[in-house]
Design a protein around this motif. Sequence first.
Motif, PDB file in Angstrom:
ATOM      1  N   PHE A  51       0.832  -1.214   0.000  1.00  0.00           N
ATOM      2  CA  PHE A  51       0.000   0.000   0.000  1.00  0.00           C
ATOM      3  C   PHE A  51       0.864   1.261   0.000  1.00  0.00           C
ATOM      4  CE2 PHE A  51      -2.341   3.435   1.992  1.00  0.00           C
ATOM      5  CZ  PHE A  51      -3.590   3.338   1.420  1.00  0.00           C
ATOM      6  N   LYS A  52       0.537   2.195  -0.889  1.00  0.00           N
ATOM      7  CA  LYS A  52       1.228   3.475  -0.958  1.00  0.00           C
ATOM      8  C   LYS A  52       0.247   4.558  -1.361  1.00  0.00           C
ATOM      9  CE  LYS A  52       5.232   5.835  -2.973  1.00  0.00           C
ATOM     10  NZ  LYS A  52       6.365   5.740  -3.938  1.00  0.00           N
ATOM     11  N   LEU A  53       0.201   5.610  -0.576  1.00  0.00           N
ATOM     12  CA  LEU A  53      -0.708   6.722  -0.836  1.00  0.00           C
ATOM     13  C   LEU A  53       0.095   7.891  -1.386  1.00  0.00           C
ATOM     14  CD1 LEU A  53      -3.752   7.201  -0.501  1.00  0.00           C
ATOM     15  CD2 LEU A  53      -3.285   8.217   1.728  1.00  0.00           C
ATOM     16  N   ARG A  54      -0.352   8.442  -2.483  1.00  0.00           N
ATOM     17  CA  ARG A  54       0.385   9.524  -3.130  1.00  0.00           C
ATOM     18  C   ARG A  54       0.424  10.773  -2.251  1.00  0.00           C
ATOM     19  NH1 ARG A  54      -0.932  10.151  -9.466  1.00  0.00           N
ATOM     20  NH2 ARG A  54       0.423  11.930  -9.031  1.00  0.00           N
ATOM     21  N   ALA A  55       1.421  11.631  -2.507  1.00  0.00           N
ATOM     22  CA  ALA A  55       1.649  12.819  -1.673  1.00  0.00           C
ATOM     23  C   ALA A  55       0.430  13.721  -1.605  1.00  0.00           C
ATOM     24  CB  ALA A  55       2.849  13.599  -2.213  1.00  0.00           C
ATOM     25  N   GLU A  56      -0.357  13.767  -2.686  1.00  0.00           N
ATOM     26  CA  GLU A  56      -1.536  14.625  -2.716  1.00  0.00           C
ATOM     27  C   GLU A  56      -2.612  14.176  -1.730  1.00  0.00           C
ATOM     28  OE1 GLU A  56       0.485  14.906  -6.684  1.00  0.00           O
ATOM     29  OE2 GLU A  56      -0.137  13.272  -5.353  1.00  0.00           O
ATOM     30  N   PHE A  57      -2.510  12.927  -1.246  1.00  0.00           N
ATOM     31  CA  PHE A  57      -3.525  12.376  -0.337  1.00  0.00           C
ATOM     32  C   PHE A  57      -2.966  12.006   1.044  1.00  0.00           C
ATOM     33  CE2 PHE A  57      -5.048  11.532  -4.616  1.00  0.00           C
ATOM     34  CZ  PHE A  57      -6.410  11.787  -4.546  1.00  0.00           C
ATOM     35  N   ASN A  58      -1.656  12.148   1.246  1.00  0.00           N
ATOM     36  CA  ASN A  58      -1.055  11.522   2.430  1.00  0.00           C
ATOM     37  C   ASN A  58      -1.503  12.126   3.766  1.00  0.00           C
ATOM     38  OD1 ASN A  58       0.314  13.918   2.255  1.00  0.00           O
ATOM     39  ND2 ASN A  58       2.364  13.027   2.183  1.00  0.00           N
ATOM     40  N   MET A  59      -1.978  13.374   3.782  1.00  0.00           N
ATOM     41  CA  MET A  59      -2.438  13.986   5.028  1.00  0.00           C
ATOM     42  C   MET A  59      -3.942  13.839   5.237  1.00  0.00           C
ATOM     43  SD  MET A  59       0.117  15.190   6.703  1.00  0.00           S
ATOM     44  CE  MET A  59      -0.760  16.219   7.877  1.00  0.00           C
ATOM     45  N   PHE A  60      -4.653  13.474   4.193  1.00  0.00           N
ATOM     46  CA  PHE A  60      -6.116  13.429   4.278  1.00  0.00           C
ATOM     47  C   PHE A  60      -6.625  12.429   5.327  1.00  0.00           C
ATOM     48  CE2 PHE A  60     -10.406  12.281   2.805  1.00  0.00           C
ATOM     49  CZ  PHE A  60     -10.984  13.539   2.772  1.00  0.00           C
ATOM     50  N   PRO A  61      -6.086  11.193   5.390  1.00  0.00           N
ATOM     51  CA  PRO A  61      -6.548  10.278   6.444  1.00  0.00           C
ATOM     52  C   PRO A  61      -6.316  10.825   7.847  1.00  0.00           C
ATOM     53  CG  PRO A  61      -5.366   9.070   4.747  1.00  0.00           C
ATOM     54  CD  PRO A  61      -5.145  10.524   4.468  1.00  0.00           C
ATOM     55  N   GLN A  62      -5.208  11.563   8.036  1.00  0.00           N
ATOM     56  CA  GLN A  62      -4.936  12.152   9.349  1.00  0.00           C
ATOM     57  C   GLN A  62      -5.980  13.208   9.698  1.00  0.00           C
ATOM     58  OE1 GLN A  62      -0.802  13.152  10.311  1.00  0.00           O
ATOM     59  NE2 GLN A  62      -1.493  15.121  11.091  1.00  0.00           N
ATOM     60  N   PHE A  63      -6.356  14.023   8.715  1.00  0.00           N
ATOM     61  CA  PHE A  63      -7.408  15.007   8.950  1.00  0.00           C
ATOM     62  C   PHE A  63      -8.716  14.318   9.332  1.00  0.00           C
ATOM     63  CE2 PHE A  63      -5.131  17.873   5.688  1.00  0.00           C
ATOM     64  CZ  PHE A  63      -4.358  18.449   6.683  1.00  0.00           C
ATOM     65  N   MET A  64      -9.029  13.218   8.665  1.00  0.00           N
ATOM     66  CA  MET A  64     -10.265  12.485   8.955  1.00  0.00           C
ATOM     67  C   MET A  64     -10.211  11.841  10.348  1.00  0.00           C
ATOM     68  SD  MET A  64     -12.290  13.046   6.451  1.00  0.00           S
ATOM     69  CE  MET A  64     -11.516  14.689   6.523  1.00  0.00           C
ATOM     70  N   TYR A  65      -9.015  11.400  10.738  1.00  0.00           N
ATOM     71  CA  TYR A  65      -8.849  10.835  12.075  1.00  0.00           C
ATOM     72  C   TYR A  65      -9.223  11.867  13.138  1.00  0.00           C
ATOM     73  CZ  TYR A  65      -6.352   9.313  16.299  1.00  0.00           C
ATOM     74  OH  TYR A  65      -6.015   8.986  17.595  1.00  0.00           O
ATOM     75  N   HIS A  66      -8.718  13.076  12.970  1.00  0.00           N
ATOM     76  CA  HIS A  66      -9.016  14.128  13.945  1.00  0.00           C
ATOM     77  C   HIS A  66     -10.459  14.610  13.825  1.00  0.00           C
ATOM     78  CE1 HIS A  66      -5.039  14.494  15.687  1.00  0.00           C
ATOM     79  NE2 HIS A  66      -4.512  14.504  14.481  1.00  0.00           N
ATOM     80  N   LEU A  67     -11.015  14.603  12.615  1.00  0.00           N
ATOM     81  CA  LEU A  67     -12.421  14.967  12.458  1.00  0.00           C
ATOM     82  C   LEU A  67     -13.317  14.004  13.221  1.00  0.00           C
ATOM     83  CD1 LEU A  67     -14.721  16.582  11.134  1.00  0.00           C
ATOM     84  CD2 LEU A  67     -14.531  15.057   9.149  1.00  0.00           C
ATOM     85  N   ARG A  68     -13.002  12.722  13.184  1.00  0.00           N
ATOM     86  CA  ARG A  68     -13.792  11.712  13.887  1.00  0.00           C
ATOM     87  C   ARG A  68     -13.842  11.980  15.396  1.00  0.00           C
ATOM     88  NH1 ARG A  68     -12.184   7.214  14.516  1.00  0.00           N
ATOM     89  NH2 ARG A  68     -13.817   5.708  14.026  1.00  0.00           N
ATOM     90  N   ARG A  69     -12.769  12.579  15.923  1.00  0.00           N
ATOM     91  CA  ARG A  69     -12.662  12.809  17.370  1.00  0.00           C
ATOM     92  C   ARG A  69     -13.127  14.210  17.775  1.00  0.00           C
ATOM     93  NH1 ARG A  69      -6.998  12.257  19.302  1.00  0.00           N
ATOM     94  NH2 ARG A  69      -7.856  11.507  21.258  1.00  0.00           N
ATOM     95  N   SER A  70     -13.521  15.022  16.801  1.00  0.00           N
ATOM     96  CA  SER A  70     -13.848  16.421  17.061  1.00  0.00           C
ATOM     97  C   SER A  70     -15.255  16.584  17.622  1.00  0.00           C
ATOM     98  CB  SER A  70     -13.717  17.234  15.776  1.00  0.00           C
ATOM     99  OG  SER A  70     -14.757  16.873  14.871  1.00  0.00           O
ATOM    100  N   HIS A  71     -15.545  17.808  18.075  1.00  0.00           N
ATOM    101  CA  HIS A  71     -16.872  18.128  18.586  1.00  0.00           C
ATOM    102  C   HIS A  71     -17.934  18.107  17.492  1.00  0.00           C
ATOM    103  CE1 HIS A  71     -15.536  19.033  22.581  1.00  0.00           C
ATOM    104  NE2 HIS A  71     -14.731  19.999  22.187  1.00  0.00           N
ATOM    105  N   PHE A  72     -17.508  18.112  16.246  1.00  0.00           N
ATOM    106  CA  PHE A  72     -18.472  18.124  15.149  1.00  0.00           C
ATOM    107  C   PHE A  72     -19.185  16.777  15.015  1.00  0.00           C
ATOM    108  CE2 PHE A  72     -14.924  20.968  13.884  1.00  0.00           C
ATOM    109  CZ  PHE A  72     -15.585  22.159  14.142  1.00  0.00           C
ATOM    110  N   LEU A  73     -18.490  15.699  15.352  1.00  0.00           N
ATOM    111  CA  LEU A  73     -19.091  14.364  15.275  1.00  0.00           C
ATOM    112  C   LEU A  73     -19.269  13.727  16.645  1.00  0.00           C
ATOM    113  CD1 LEU A  73     -17.240  12.855  12.165  1.00  0.00           C
ATOM    114  CD2 LEU A  73     -19.393  14.113  12.254  1.00  0.00           C
TER     115      LEU A  73
END
Length: 242
Positions: A51-73
């Motif tokens: 598995f390899k995620l291109r540079a254009e996407f490499n931070m997106f899963p991290q953003f989603m990880y923090h979104l899952r833990r945020s007050h928004f959800l």
Amino acid sequence: DITNGFDQEAAAVLVARYAVQRGETQEWVDRMLIRLVSKFADYRKDDVASFKLRAEFNMFPQFMYHLRRSHFLQTFGTSPDETAYYRTIILRENTLNSLVMIQPALLQYSFNEEVPQPVLLDTCSLKGDVILLMDDFFHVVIWRGEKIQAWYDSGYQDKEEFANFKALLQAPASDAKQILADRFPVPKFVQTNAGGSQARFVTSKVNPSTNGGGGTDATAVITDDVSLKAFMEHLIKLAVKS
């Protein structure tokens, strides 16, 4: 080409706004993220190591990880009024401010650096001999490590021979004051220390990495949340699954 033109910061904010507007849950974010990486990552079926995620996407899963833990959800511990307030603001703010709401900024102040340094939003950053300034847009938090707090309680900042310690204490306070003056709505200001009752404002946001990476000096955080490492491992496993 979608991949080359993908703006992961803007995409993270759009996903957050869509989830808030539609009242979506963590499970919806998980399904969306699995579909995304399955489509745009490079891998061989059922081969996690490939598995390899291109540079254009490499931070997106991290953003989603923090979104899952945020007050928004996550609405546990917040009143309906607070939840509505948080969700209203992210629908109105610009991308930069919205991204700070999703993944807070963390600055480190120490004797070893003349200027504050951005550090990982991780338990490995919770060291005893540093001061941290966390900005999640709604809160501006100054966190003092155990050693710093012990020196403060001993009154070292009031002694002439420890002028450098006084300056270290003043630096994050000055930066926090600037943030409070420039932002509207005005964030809540919190000053706390390792083990303090309000340290939760920081510990609830950092990634609870298992090994910490900071040795025994890093403050332990007890939580039921999975770490970013475990989250990514599970994501990759599901993405490559046939």
